[in-house]
Scaffold this active site. Structure first.
Site, PDB file in Angstrom:
ATOM      1  NE  ARG A 236      -4.306  -1.275   0.064  1.00 35.05           N
ATOM      2  CZ  ARG A 236      -4.490  -2.267  -0.817  1.00 35.05           C
ATOM      3  NH1 ARG A 236      -3.556  -2.554  -1.704  1.00 35.05           N
ATOM      4  NH2 ARG A 236      -5.611  -2.960  -0.825  1.00 35.05           N
ATOM      5  CD  GLU A 265      -3.266   3.501  -5.304  1.00 35.03           C
ATOM      6  OE1 GLU A 265      -2.323   3.194  -4.556  1.00 35.03           O
ATOM      7  OE2 GLU A 265      -4.109   2.696  -5.701  1.00 35.03           O
ATOM      8  CG  HIS A 283      -3.516  -0.484  -6.902  1.00 39.97           C
ATOM      9  ND1 HIS A 283      -3.768   0.132  -5.705  1.00 39.97           N
ATOM     10  CD2 HIS A 283      -3.558  -1.823  -6.622  1.00 39.97           C
ATOM     11  CE1 HIS A 283      -3.949  -0.764  -4.759  1.00 39.97           C
ATOM     12  NE2 HIS A 283      -3.828  -1.961  -5.283  1.00 39.97           N
TER      13      HIS A 283
HETATM   14  N1  LIG Z   1      -0.783  -4.013  -5.460  1.00 37.94           N
HETATM   15  C1  LIG Z   1      -1.898  -4.725  -5.388  1.00 37.94           C
HETATM   16  O1  LIG Z   1      -2.722  -4.725  -6.291  1.00 37.94           O
HETATM   17  C2  LIG Z   1      -2.151  -5.584  -4.199  1.00 37.94           C
HETATM   18  C3  LIG Z   1      -2.863  -6.781  -4.408  1.00 37.94           C
HETATM   19  C4  LIG Z   1      -3.116  -7.589  -3.307  1.00 37.94           C
HETATM   20  C5  LIG Z   1      -2.667  -7.211  -2.046  1.00 37.94           C
HETATM   21  N2  LIG Z   1      -1.989  -6.054  -1.887  1.00 37.94           N
HETATM   22  C6  LIG Z   1      -1.523  -5.679  -0.543  1.00 37.94           C
HETATM   23  O2  LIG Z   1      -0.700  -6.726  -0.060  1.00 37.94           O
HETATM   24  C7  LIG Z   1      -0.995  -6.940   1.315  1.00 37.94           C
HETATM   25  C8  LIG Z   1      -0.560  -8.322   1.735  1.00 37.94           C
HETATM   26  O3  LIG Z   1      -1.450  -9.296   1.251  1.00 37.94           O
HETATM   27  P1  LIG Z   1      -1.301 -10.834   1.714  1.00 37.94           P
HETATM   28  O4  LIG Z   1      -2.441 -11.565   1.138  1.00 37.94           O
HETATM   29  O5  LIG Z   1       0.082 -11.316   1.473  1.00 37.94           O
HETATM   30  O6  LIG Z   1      -1.521 -10.654   3.290  1.00 37.94           O
HETATM   31  P2  LIG Z   1      -0.987 -11.578   4.459  1.00 37.94           P
HETATM   32  O7  LIG Z   1      -1.768 -11.194   5.652  1.00 37.94           O
HETATM   33  O8  LIG Z   1      -0.971 -13.000   4.022  1.00 37.94           O
HETATM   34  O9  LIG Z   1       0.537 -11.125   4.624  1.00 37.94           O
HETATM   35  C9  LIG Z   1       0.958  -9.969   5.269  1.00 37.94           C
HETATM   36  C10 LIG Z   1       2.206 -10.290   6.056  1.00 37.94           C
HETATM   37  O10 LIG Z   1       2.718  -9.081   6.602  1.00 37.94           O
HETATM   38  C11 LIG Z   1       3.124  -9.331   7.938  1.00 37.94           C
HETATM   39  N3  LIG Z   1       3.089  -8.077   8.690  1.00 37.94           N
HETATM   40  C12 LIG Z   1       2.011  -7.427   9.169  1.00 37.94           C
HETATM   41  N4  LIG Z   1       2.377  -6.298   9.799  1.00 37.94           N
HETATM   42  C13 LIG Z   1       3.717  -6.250   9.704  1.00 37.94           C
HETATM   43  C14 LIG Z   1       4.684  -5.331  10.165  1.00 37.94           C
HETATM   44  N5  LIG Z   1       4.335  -4.239  10.850  1.00 37.94           N
HETATM   45  N6  LIG Z   1       5.974  -5.572   9.880  1.00 37.94           N
HETATM   46  C15 LIG Z   1       6.322  -6.686   9.193  1.00 37.94           C
HETATM   47  N7  LIG Z   1       5.459  -7.601   8.745  1.00 37.94           N
HETATM   48  C16 LIG Z   1       4.170  -7.380   8.998  1.00 37.94           C
HETATM   49  C17 LIG Z   1       2.130 -10.355   8.461  1.00 37.94           C
HETATM   50  O11 LIG Z   1       2.655 -11.063   9.557  1.00 37.94           O
HETATM   51  C18 LIG Z   1       1.947 -11.243   7.235  1.00 37.94           C
HETATM   52  O12 LIG Z   1       2.905 -12.265   7.226  1.00 37.94           O
HETATM   53  C19 LIG Z   1      -2.497  -6.671   1.401  1.00 37.94           C
HETATM   54  O13 LIG Z   1      -2.905  -6.333   2.718  1.00 37.94           O
HETATM   55  C20 LIG Z   1      -2.687  -5.524   0.430  1.00 37.94           C
HETATM   56  O14 LIG Z   1      -2.599  -4.292   1.087  1.00 37.94           O
HETATM   57  C21 LIG Z   1      -1.726  -5.232  -2.933  1.00 37.94           C
HETATM   58  O1  LIG Z   2      -5.846  -5.516  -1.770  1.00 34.90           O
HETATM   59  C1  LIG Z   2      -6.082  -5.933  -2.894  1.00 34.90           C
HETATM   60  O2  LIG Z   2      -6.618  -7.044  -3.111  1.00 34.90           O
HETATM   61  C2  LIG Z   2      -5.701  -5.101  -4.079  1.00 34.90           C
HETATM   62  O3  LIG Z   2      -4.928  -4.022  -3.732  1.00 34.90           O
HETATM   63  C3  LIG Z   2      -6.876  -4.667  -4.878  1.00 34.90           C
HETATM   64  O4  LIG Z   2      -6.886  -5.479  -5.985  1.00 34.90           O
END
Ligand SMILES: NC(=O)c1ccc[n+]([C@@H]2O[C@H](COP(=O)([O-])OP(=O)(O)OC[C@H]3O[C@@H](n4cnc5c(N)ncnc54)[C@H](O)[C@@H]3O)[C@@H](O)[C@H]2O)c1
Ligand SMILES: O=C(O)[C@H](O)CO
Length: 316
Positions: A236, A265, A283
């Protein structure tokens, strides 16, 4: 039960939603305005919101006893929803984990390769008809295979990125997360973020957004990075202090950045747009037909469970 879907969806998601639910699908691709959020909470039983729909504590404060009882978020990230305020107002929240993982990891690799190998800059050169031909020192970038990658947030997406780096590119993987992970590839756990930043050639962010990770990547972390290192953010925008990032890039403290997300954004600072060593994507992490369809069905599975009085498959 009345359902509001806050954006147009891919066809099969809309077809299913219309077949199974009493649904209104909003015909607008922009985030819900404040008044629309208040209407969503007071006139619908279930809402499928997404990125940009700021269900803040203030919004819940305006509708203390909402008709809405579920926000079935489209997307895994839910930092646009104040989950505590939702819970206090009796509103459950669900999300779409897993469906997004591989596509988002693929975009992290796209950013890593594009930035390291100067592919965006090269593409612009060709399009501008400014290429004067191959020569041994033309547009030299950073080698990727075998390099060290540091992953911040070793969750679903972090691990999918790590696998691609290890198995696909022979990279050495190190990571920081809230706790060490039991993973099926070699990876060094470095709990101190500055230490991780100093140890790697590529630092990739895959943590959730929200108050806990806001500006996790600040001037100090950027200072710790090697001048030849590249920062990749698919998490993010708010995880990175964008002003500090611009300063670090301008001072050549780091070699480049690959960004899919931005602090404010969709505004992207002119200073970033001016730099050739920065790859900027709008994004695109989950932006494939298949993945957006899977995400939509996952959100609807949560809606269906809620309507049937079953436990939510993906509660936040
Ligand atoms: N660019 C995009 O389009 C897109 C798409 C999907 C997800 N995302 C972002 O990616 C993030 C992660 O998704 P995910 O499915 O892997 O989630 P997830 O919950 O499986 O993984 C997140 C990881 O971050 C760790 N974490 C949390 N807080 C932390 C901190 N302060 N310091 C270090 N590590 C920390 C958690 O322990 C976990 O292992 C989502 O929350 C979303 O914001 C972005
Ligand atoms: O968090 C997510 O899943 C993405 O950022 C939106 O597609």
């Amino acid at each position: 039960m009345r359902l509001l879907i806050a954006r147009p969806m891919t066809e099969s998601v809309e077809v299913r939603a219309r077949a199974e639910f009493d649904v209104e699908i909003r015909d607008n691709t922009l985030p819900l305005a404040q008044g629309e959020m208040l209407r969503a909470l007071s006139e619908f039983d279930i809402v499928v919101p997404t990125l940009g729909d700021l269900f803040s504590a203030q919004v819940f404060a305006e509708i203390p006893a909402p008709r809405c009882k579920l926000l079935a978020n489209f997307g895994v990230g839910f930092n646009h929803i104040d989950v505590d305020a939702a819970r206090a107002a009796g509103v459950a929240v669900s999300n779409t984990p897993g469906a997004v993982t591989d596509a988002t990891a693929d975009i992290a690799m796209t950013l890593l390769l594009t930035t390291a190998r100067r592919a965006g800059e090269g593409e612009r050169l060709v399009r501008a008809d400014a290429w004067q031909g191959w020569h041994p020192t033309q547009m030299l970038g950073h080698h990727v295979t075998g390099k060290r990658v540091g992953i911040v947030g070793m969750g679903r997406i972090g691990q999918a990125i790590a696998r691609r780096c290890h198995f696909g590119f022979g990279m050495q993987v190190a990571y920081q997360s809230r706790s060490p992970k039991d993973v099926d590839f070699p990876a060094e756990y470095i709990p101190e973020l500055n230490e991780l930043a100093a140890a790697v050639d590529f630092l990739i962010l895959a943590v959730p957004g929200g108050a806990e990770t806001r500006h996790l990547i600040n001037a100090k972390v950027l200072e710790a990075m090697n001048p030849s290192a590249i920062l990749i953010n698919i998490a993010r925008g708010e995880v990175v202090d964008e002003t500090a990032l611009i300063a670090a890039l301008q001072a050549h403290q780091i070699a480049g950045a690959g960004l899919d997300v931005y602090e404010f954004e969709p505004a992207v600072p002119q200073a970033l747009r001016d730099m050739d060593n920065v790859t900027l994507l709008p994004h695109l992490g989950t932006a494939t037909e298949e993945v957006r369809t899977d995400m939509g069905h996952m959100a609807l599975d949560n809606v269906a469970a809620f309507v049937a009085g079953r436990p939510l498959p993906n509660p936040v």
